[in-house]
Design an enzyme around this catalytic site. Sequence first.
Site, mmCIF file in Angstrom:
data_model
loop_
_atom_site.group_PDB
_atom_site.id
_atom_site.type_symbol
_atom_site.label_atom_id
_atom_site.label_comp_id
_atom_site.label_asym_id
_atom_site.label_seq_id
_atom_site.Cartn_x
_atom_site.Cartn_y
_atom_site.Cartn_z
ATOM 1 N N HIS A 81 0.851 -1.190 0.000
ATOM 2 C CA HIS A 81 0.000 0.000 0.000
ATOM 3 C C HIS A 81 0.884 1.236 0.000
ATOM 4 O O HIS A 81 1.814 1.342 0.806
ATOM 5 C CB HIS A 81 -0.908 0.032 1.243
ATOM 6 N N ASP A 160 -15.609 2.189 6.831
ATOM 7 C CA ASP A 160 -14.567 3.124 6.378
ATOM 8 C C ASP A 160 -15.048 3.919 5.171
ATOM 9 O O ASP A 160 -14.774 5.111 5.064
ATOM 10 C CB ASP A 160 -13.271 2.394 6.038
ATOM 11 N N ARG A 167 -15.238 12.351 6.462
ATOM 12 C CA ARG A 167 -14.011 13.074 6.857
ATOM 13 C C ARG A 167 -13.571 14.024 5.758
ATOM 14 O O ARG A 167 -13.067 15.111 6.024
ATOM 15 C CB ARG A 167 -12.896 12.060 7.167
ATOM 16 N N SER A 182 -8.126 3.725 8.790
ATOM 17 C CA SER A 182 -8.820 3.660 7.503
ATOM 18 C C SER A 182 -8.045 2.760 6.534
ATOM 19 O O SER A 182 -8.596 1.835 5.922
ATOM 20 C CB SER A 182 -8.946 5.092 6.947
ATOM 21 N N LYS A 186 -9.038 -1.632 5.469
ATOM 22 C CA LYS A 186 -9.236 -2.180 4.121
ATOM 23 C C LYS A 186 -8.211 -3.278 3.835
ATOM 24 O O LYS A 186 -8.523 -4.302 3.228
ATOM 25 C CB LYS A 186 -9.122 -1.057 3.088
HETATM 26 N N1 URA Z 1 -6.230 6.839 2.447
HETATM 27 C C1 URA Z 1 -7.184 6.117 3.072
HETATM 28 O O1 URA Z 1 -7.545 5.029 2.633
HETATM 29 N N2 URA Z 1 -7.715 6.616 4.200
HETATM 30 C C2 URA Z 1 -7.359 7.801 4.726
HETATM 31 O O2 URA Z 1 -7.877 8.184 5.744
HETATM 32 C C3 URA Z 1 -6.371 8.552 4.055
HETATM 33 C C4 URA Z 1 -5.817 8.030 2.926
#
Ligand code: URA
Length: 425
Positions: A81, A160, A167, A182, A186
């Site tokens: 990621h 999320d 957000r 967050s 995932k």
């Molecule tokens: N990427 C995400 O998946 N979540 C966040 O809060 C910020 C960047």
Amino acid sequence: MSAVDVIRTKRDGGRLSDEQIDWVISAYTRGVVADEQMSALAMAIFFNGMDATETARWTAAMVDSGETLSLSVNRPTVDKHSTGGVGDKITLPLAPLVAACGAAVPQLSGRGLGHTGGTLDKLESIPGWRAQLSTSEIAAQLDTVGAVVCAPTEGLAPADRKLYALRDVTATVDCIPLIASSIMSKKIAEGADALVLDVKTGSGAFMRRLDDARGLARALVDIGADRGLRISALITDMSVPLGRAVGNAVEVAESVDVLRGGGPPDVVELTLALAREMLALAGLSVDPAPVLASGAAYETWCAMIAAQGGDPHAPLPRPTHTHMVSAPTSGILSTLDAFAVGVAAWRLGAGRARKEDPVQPAAGILCHAKPGDRVDAGDPLLELHTNTPDAIPAALAALEGAFTLTDTTPEPRRPLIIETLRPQP
Ligand code: URA
């Protein structure tokens, strides 16, 4: 349990209990806690933070809000990621490379928002390529090809999805516990055995300051380790665009260059560094450099694109308009600001301002020179691509002051890979 009590606890600087966290995430996902209440809680967390235990529980509650993919493939699964940057196309060469080395790479990716590009937007510039796959298609492709890059399935961490959108419109995105939970919710729901994080720092990154990037990397690694994931984080430089291409189709073309044994040295360096880290975490002692050089990763790329309906050999979209920014004087290019180039590419149509906006596959920027290169007055520096020529003045405005030319050799830049963080013993 009452939302007002949960908000008050955090507003007054207290710790949220496990029960409060589990309840508020579940109730928000079901629509029992209202958006305005969750906004107030997110703002209270923004100001008062969450400790590592609260953040781990918050993450677990978001994972539990939906399904977890069970990837029963007969190779170790490992994912990467990136926190996002300008010209960050690394997933494109990396996923097929790591698959060609023997691991399975399930990479559920996102779309771009603002000045950083999205992997799915880039891949969608390939004619026919499809981002949306079902869980069974993901599993089947992992078995046959070894690599999948696709959109998250609907059922993955729905809490999320809802909270991130909230957000975004309540100025509560840039808060380390909320970002870390967050991202990790995932990734945990995706079900890979191991994860390597590329946490970027510099003008084009989410975390501009190195200390903030370290804080985010530590929070991410701690959450993953707490869940039993094999995990590490590379902190990498994002003060200059990665490679020479910034945009959609242009980044696909550059990734294919890397897979065919060429490409810019920084893209190759980061691809190999992340591949080595992923393979080590997956327990595979394979050197990815000869695999890249052999063309095996390119073959996996072609299979991966074709499996999702794309034609890996089709010509990529070309822009209807180009505009060249040339060197105003002779000298050595000493800076090229990632943020400015990212904003310019976005204004040309490569990115979107709102989630529902379309992107232009052919829009972007080619950097004809990178810091350290010597140029003569009039030499090409930045080639702007767009289908909307009216956007060119705004892109040029973003590029004002974006580069400097000096007479003397600039100080060496910090390394691309700044440091590596591992779980605390
Ligand atoms: N990427 C995400 O998946 N979540 C966040 O809060 C910020 C960047």
